[in-house]
Scaffold this motif. Structure first.
Motif, PDB file in Angstrom:
ATOM      1  N   THR A 188      13.309  40.663  -1.513  1.00 18.45           N
ATOM      2  CA  THR A 188      13.507  41.303  -0.207  1.00 18.45           C
ATOM      3  C   THR A 188      12.214  41.885   0.354  1.00 18.45           C
ATOM      4  O   THR A 188      12.213  42.406   1.466  1.00 18.45           O
ATOM      5  N   VAL A 189      11.129  41.819  -0.417  1.00 18.49           N
ATOM      6  CA  VAL A 189       9.904  42.524  -0.027  1.00 18.49           C
ATOM      7  C   VAL A 189       9.129  41.714   1.014  1.00 18.49           C
ATOM      8  O   VAL A 189       8.873  40.515   0.850  1.00 18.49           O
ATOM      9  N   GLU A 190       8.734  42.403   2.080  1.00 21.37           N
ATOM     10  CA  GLU A 190       7.822  41.878   3.098  1.00 21.37           C
ATOM     11  C   GLU A 190       6.650  42.832   3.177  1.00 21.37           C
ATOM     12  O   GLU A 190       6.815  44.058   3.037  1.00 21.37           O
ATOM     13  N   GLY A 191       5.408  42.296   3.423  1.00 16.65           N
ATOM     14  CA  GLY A 191       4.288  43.209   3.511  1.00 16.65           C
ATOM     15  C   GLY A 191       2.977  42.524   3.795  1.00 16.65           C
ATOM     16  O   GLY A 191       2.879  41.290   3.850  1.00 16.65           O
ATOM     17  N   THR A 192       1.964  43.358   3.983  1.00 16.49           N
ATOM     18  CA  THR A 192       0.609  42.878   4.245  1.00 16.49           C
ATOM     19  C   THR A 192      -0.366  43.664   3.392  1.00 16.49           C
ATOM     20  O   THR A 192      -0.139  44.838   3.070  1.00 16.49           O
ATOM     21  N   LEU A 193      -1.486  42.994   3.039  1.00 19.01           N
ATOM     22  CA  LEU A 193      -2.568  43.623   2.288  1.00 19.01           C
ATOM     23  C   LEU A 193      -3.892  43.287   2.988  1.00 19.01           C
ATOM     24  O   LEU A 193      -4.194  42.110   3.230  1.00 19.01           O
ATOM     25  N   HIS A 194      -4.632  44.314   3.304  1.00 16.96           N
ATOM     26  CA  HIS A 194      -5.955  44.132   3.927  1.00 16.96           C
ATOM     27  C   HIS A 194      -6.998  44.664   2.962  1.00 16.96           C
ATOM     28  O   HIS A 194      -6.906  45.796   2.477  1.00 16.96           O
ATOM     29  N   MET A 195      -8.060  43.830   2.671  1.00 14.39           N
ATOM     30  CA  MET A 195      -9.150  44.193   1.767  1.00 14.39           C
ATOM     31  C   MET A 195     -10.476  44.001   2.472  1.00 14.39           C
ATOM     32  O   MET A 195     -10.636  43.063   3.274  1.00 14.39           O
ATOM     33  N   SER A 196     -11.409  44.860   2.143  1.00 20.07           N
ATOM     34  CA  SER A 196     -12.749  44.733   2.733  1.00 20.07           C
ATOM     35  C   SER A 196     -13.791  45.223   1.749  1.00 20.07           C
ATOM     36  O   SER A 196     -13.586  46.226   1.047  1.00 20.07           O
ATOM     37  N   ILE A 197     -14.945  44.484   1.698  1.00 16.08           N
ATOM     38  CA  ILE A 197     -16.057  44.863   0.822  1.00 16.08           C
ATOM     39  C   ILE A 197     -17.336  44.216   1.357  1.00 16.08           C
ATOM     40  O   ILE A 197     -17.380  43.001   1.636  1.00 16.08           O
ATOM     41  N   ASP A 198     -18.349  45.036   1.569  1.00 11.81           N
ATOM     42  CA  ASP A 198     -19.671  44.542   1.960  1.00 11.81           C
ATOM     43  C   ASP A 198     -19.597  43.570   3.129  1.00 11.81           C
ATOM     44  O   ASP A 198     -20.177  42.477   3.108  1.00 11.81           O
ATOM     45  N   GLY A 199     -18.807  43.943   4.133  1.00  7.22           N
ATOM     46  CA  GLY A 199     -18.717  43.106   5.321  1.00  7.22           C
ATOM     47  C   GLY A 199     -17.763  41.937   5.201  1.00  7.22           C
ATOM     48  O   GLY A 199     -17.589  41.175   6.157  1.00  7.22           O
ATOM     49  N   ILE A 200     -17.157  41.755   4.057  1.00  8.70           N
ATOM     50  CA  ILE A 200     -16.197  40.664   3.871  1.00  8.70           C
ATOM     51  C   ILE A 200     -14.787  41.249   3.944  1.00  8.70           C
ATOM     52  O   ILE A 200     -14.499  42.260   3.295  1.00  8.70           O
ATOM     53  N   GLN A 201     -13.915  40.594   4.714  1.00  8.72           N
ATOM     54  CA  GLN A 201     -12.537  41.043   4.877  1.00  8.72           C
ATOM     55  C   GLN A 201     -11.578  39.942   4.428  1.00  8.72           C
ATOM     56  O   GLN A 201     -11.910  38.763   4.512  1.00  8.72           O
ATOM     57  N   LYS A 202     -10.415  40.392   3.947  1.00 12.16           N
ATOM     58  CA  LYS A 202      -9.393  39.425   3.568  1.00 12.16           C
ATOM     59  C   LYS A 202      -8.017  40.020   3.828  1.00 12.16           C
ATOM     60  O   LYS A 202      -7.744  41.157   3.448  1.00 12.16           O
ATOM     61  N   ASN A 203      -7.176  39.257   4.484  1.00 15.87           N
ATOM     62  CA  ASN A 203      -5.806  39.678   4.793  1.00 15.87           C
ATOM     63  C   ASN A 203      -4.819  38.746   4.094  1.00 15.87           C
ATOM     64  O   ASN A 203      -5.019  37.515   4.095  1.00 15.87           O
ATOM     65  N   GLN A 204      -3.793  39.318   3.533  1.00 17.20           N
ATOM     66  CA  GLN A 204      -2.743  38.527   2.881  1.00 17.20           C
ATOM     67  C   GLN A 204      -1.381  39.048   3.321  1.00 17.20           C
ATOM     68  O   GLN A 204      -1.208  40.253   3.579  1.00 17.20           O
ATOM     69  N   THR A 205      -0.428  38.139   3.331  1.00 15.69           N
ATOM     70  CA  THR A 205       0.927  38.477   3.774  1.00 15.69           C
ATOM     71  C   THR A 205       1.924  38.105   2.691  1.00 15.69           C
ATOM     72  O   THR A 205       1.806  37.032   2.073  1.00 15.69           O
ATOM     73  N   MET A 206       2.896  38.973   2.486  1.00 11.91           N
ATOM     74  CA  MET A 206       3.974  38.687   1.535  1.00 11.91           C
ATOM     75  C   MET A 206       5.267  38.491   2.306  1.00 11.91           C
ATOM     76  O   MET A 206       5.633  39.304   3.169  1.00 11.91           O
ATOM     77  N   HIS A 207       5.983  37.411   1.946  1.00 13.46           N
ATOM     78  CA  HIS A 207       7.264  37.113   2.588  1.00 13.46           C
ATOM     79  C   HIS A 207       8.279  36.758   1.503  1.00 13.46           C
ATOM     80  O   HIS A 207       8.053  35.838   0.711  1.00 13.46           O
ATOM     81  N   ASN A 208       9.380  37.557   1.441  1.00 14.67           N
ATOM     82  CA  ASN A 208      10.404  37.373   0.396  1.00 14.67           C
ATOM     83  C   ASN A 208       9.797  37.398  -1.006  1.00 14.67           C
ATOM     84  O   ASN A 208      10.190  36.647  -1.896  1.00 14.67           O
ATOM     85  N   GLY A 209       8.793  38.265  -1.168  1.00  6.29           N
ATOM     86  CA  GLY A 209       8.198  38.452  -2.474  1.00  6.29           C
ATOM     87  C   GLY A 209       7.121  37.451  -2.832  1.00  6.29           C
ATOM     88  O   GLY A 209       6.560  37.525  -3.927  1.00  6.29           O
ATOM     89  N   VAL A 210       6.786  36.526  -1.924  1.00  4.61           N
ATOM     90  CA  VAL A 210       5.777  35.497  -2.183  1.00  4.61           C
ATOM     91  C   VAL A 210       4.594  35.736  -1.263  1.00  4.61           C
ATOM     92  O   VAL A 210       4.755  35.926  -0.052  1.00  4.61           O
ATOM     93  N   VAL A 211       3.351  35.701  -1.819  1.00  2.00           N
ATOM     94  CA  VAL A 211       2.147  35.986  -1.055  1.00  2.00           C
ATOM     95  C   VAL A 211       1.607  34.703  -0.442  1.00  2.00           C
ATOM     96  O   VAL A 211       1.457  33.684  -1.138  1.00  2.00           O
TER      97      VAL A 211
END
Length: 597
Positions: free
Chosen positions: A538-561
């Motif tokens: 049932t889990v939905e969500g987002t994860l945003h990461m950043s380091i030394d000018g590098i960014q990464k976004n990930q999304t979770m839908h129904n528990g799968v990234v």
């Protein structure tokens, strides 16, 4: 004339001589065999008498030796070395009748399952029945009673179909051994009376289970018992029954009223429980089919150890006050799992509510059960509809979960709570109140953190985690969360990390390729706890990461990234500047002019 005198003297002496001869003959083995044959031929009984004896000093007593009595086609029910029969003086309106019977050194079997009355073997009514050194065996549809070395006296002996002791009698019994079903006792002494159907045990005592038993009790015609005083000391008892089975059997008992019961230095043991050096005192309490009733009752208990299933308590001290609707916990202290536990409060029968005023826990070292997570979804026992705690304090505790999917450990855990409701409608949770948790160190699925802290509150409709923080190595994690306590219990989680290792997220369930190193992160999740599907689906969500000018976004839908490739931080754009002509070289100075001019 002399002839007449001799004839008259002869006629007078002849009856006396005949009486003497008959008296002598009656005491021979021939007379005993004749009596045995006559009874066996003319009645439904088989009688065997070895010898008949009579003493002129006791003219109304008759002694029979080596007596055996049985019903036809049945084994002997009465076998004794000596049976003494005492008759009463005949009255003008009655014949000679048996007044007392004394049976010595033998055995007496009474099978009430096959016989219609209690008087098939023994006389129907006599003033006194005595047993001396008898092996007793009584069997009926409910129980079996056996004894050896039994000496007893009952006056009068007038048994009824419903009561072998009759409606009114006095009795006394002693025995070397006395067994009631599986309950064995030695050196038994009982003295009492039956008055209009009431069985009064004025005093009784025995050696039982390597200890001693003494008491005074009464059984009423309806089968209920009143225990005026019962004391068990130093008993050592083992049984194959579980506590649940033992309590179920106790619940089948008729009504039981206990005025004073003391259990001293007892060791009790079953297949999944044991009580060691147990002292218990129960006063002014009544039990009806396992349910207690009391107006001014009390229960005090202390022991060295109490073990039941997976719970082990050391040095418990319990003081309870009982009333019709309330069980008040005046004191409950114990050592548990290496720490100390102190509780006071009450349990209300009508609402099935456990209301604890204060709970204190210190220095606990507790490993959670393997299935503890399922407790949140299961219904608790019927007697625990609600659990509330007015004040909760915990200090220096160690909590461990060894679940291989997500093990964790919290060290030096302190907590404080107030006005907590932890069980509602037989469901476990934090339903109301405020709770704060702080630990010095913790490990969550092999990730070490320092100074974890959680602050939460609930108002009956929503659980709010207003502050959750922990120090990583290096970095800081902070989070907030909400959980609805209604319907499917939707939840939200917002977490931020500063200079935090990205590997933390993979260890904590974010199954995707992450950036390497330490940096900033922001996590937002939502889902449902009580949905029909597993929580991870049932889990939905987002994860945003950043380091030394590098960014990464990930999304979770129904528990799968769903993974996304990292992108470089865009560089600042320089403004357009028009080209300028090269500067001309200045003319050479005259040698006569100083340079500074």
């Amino acid at each position: 004339m002399r002839f007449l005198k001799k004839l008259l003297l002869t006629l007078l002496l002849l009856p006396i001589i005949l009486a003497i001869v008959l008296y002598i003959v009656l005491q021979t083995s021939f007379s005993a065999r004749w009596l045995s044959l006559w009874v066996s031929d003319t009645t439904d009984y088989e009688l065997s008498v070895g010898k008949i004896d009579h003493s002129l000093s006791s003219p109304l007593s008759l002694n029979l030796a080596d007596v055996s009595l049985a019903k036809d086609n049945h084994p002997p029910a009465l076998v004794v070395k000596k049976a003494s029969l005492t008759f009463a003086f005949p009255h003008w309106n009655s014949l000679l009748r048996l007044r007392a019977l004394n049976l010595q050194e033998g055995s007496l079997d009474i099978n009430l399952e096959n016989q219609r009355t209690h008087t098939d073997i023994l006389p129907a009514t006599i003033e006194q029945l005595r047993l001396q050194d008898i092996a007793l065996n009584i069997t009926d549809k409910q129980r079996r009673i056996t004894g050896t070395g039994v000496s007893a006296g009952i006056s009068p002996w007038a048994p009824l179909d419903s009561n072998i002791l009759g409606d009114t009698s006095q009795f006394q019994l002693s025995a070397k051994t006395f067994n009631i079903d599986d309950l064995a006792a030695q050196n038994v002494l009982i003295k009492g009376a039956v008055k209009q159907g009431n069985l009064n045990l004025d005093t009784f005592g025995a050696d039982i289970a390597q200890g001693q038993l003494t008491g005074k009790a009464e059984q009423r015609p309806d089968g209920s018992w009143v225990i005026d005083n019962l004391r068990l000391s130093h008993i050592r008892w083992q049984t194959a029954q579980s506590l649940d089975s033992f309590w179920e059997q106790f619940s089948q008992f008729p009504n039981l009223s206990v005025q004073n019961f003391d259990l001293i230095d007892a060791k009790l043991e079953g297949p999944d429980w044991s009580f060691n050096e147990l002292d218990l005192s129960l006063k002014n309490t009544q039990f009806q089919r396992g349910k207690w009733l009391a107006h001014d009752g009390s229960l005090n208990l202390n022991a060295v150890t109490l073990i039941t299933k997976n719970i082990s308590l050391n040095d418990p001290i319990v003081k309870l006050e009982l009333s019709d609707n309330e069980l008040k916990i005046k004191q409950l202290t114990t050592r548990w799992e290496g720490g100390m536990l102190r509780v006071n409060g009450s349990w209300l029968r009508d609402r099935q509510e456990l209301k604890l005023d204060e709970v204190a826990i210190a220095a606990l070292e507790y490993t959670l059960p393997a299935d503890w997570r399922s407790y949140w979804q299961e219904s608790l026992p019927e007697w625990l509809t609600t659990l509330s705690i007015g004040k909760l304090t915990a200090n220096r505790n160690l909590i461990i979960d060894t679940n291989p999917d997500f093990p964790f450990q919290m060290t030096q855990l302190d907590s404080y709570g107030k006005n907590l409701v932890l069980v509602k409608n037989r469901r476990l949770g934090v339903w109301n109140g405020e709770l704060t948790l702080n630990a010095s160190d913790a490990t969550f699925n092999k990730i070490d953190v320092r100074r974890p802290s959680i602050k939460m509150s609930a108002d009956g409709t929503q659980l709010t985690v207003s502050d959750l923080s922990a120090l990583t190595n290096p970095g800081l994690i902070e989070a907030k969360a909400t959980l609805s306590l209604l319907n499917n219990q939707p939840f939200t989680l917002s977490m931020t990390g500063q200079s935090t290792p990205f590997s933390v997220m993979k260890a904590w369930g974010w199954d995707a390729a992450l950036l390497n190193g330490n940096g900033g992160m922001t996590l937002n999740l939502k889902g449902e706890v009580a949905a029909a599907a597993p929580i991870t689906q049932t889990v939905e969500g987002t994860l945003h990461m950043s380091i030394d000018g590098i960014q990464k976004n990930q999304t979770m839908h129904n528990g799968v990234v769903d993974a996304e490739a990292p992108s470089e931080m865009p560089q600042p754009v320089q403004p357009d500047v028009p080209p300028t002509a090269p500067m001309e070289k200045p003319p050479a100075r005259s040698p006569d002019i100083p340079d500074f001019l």
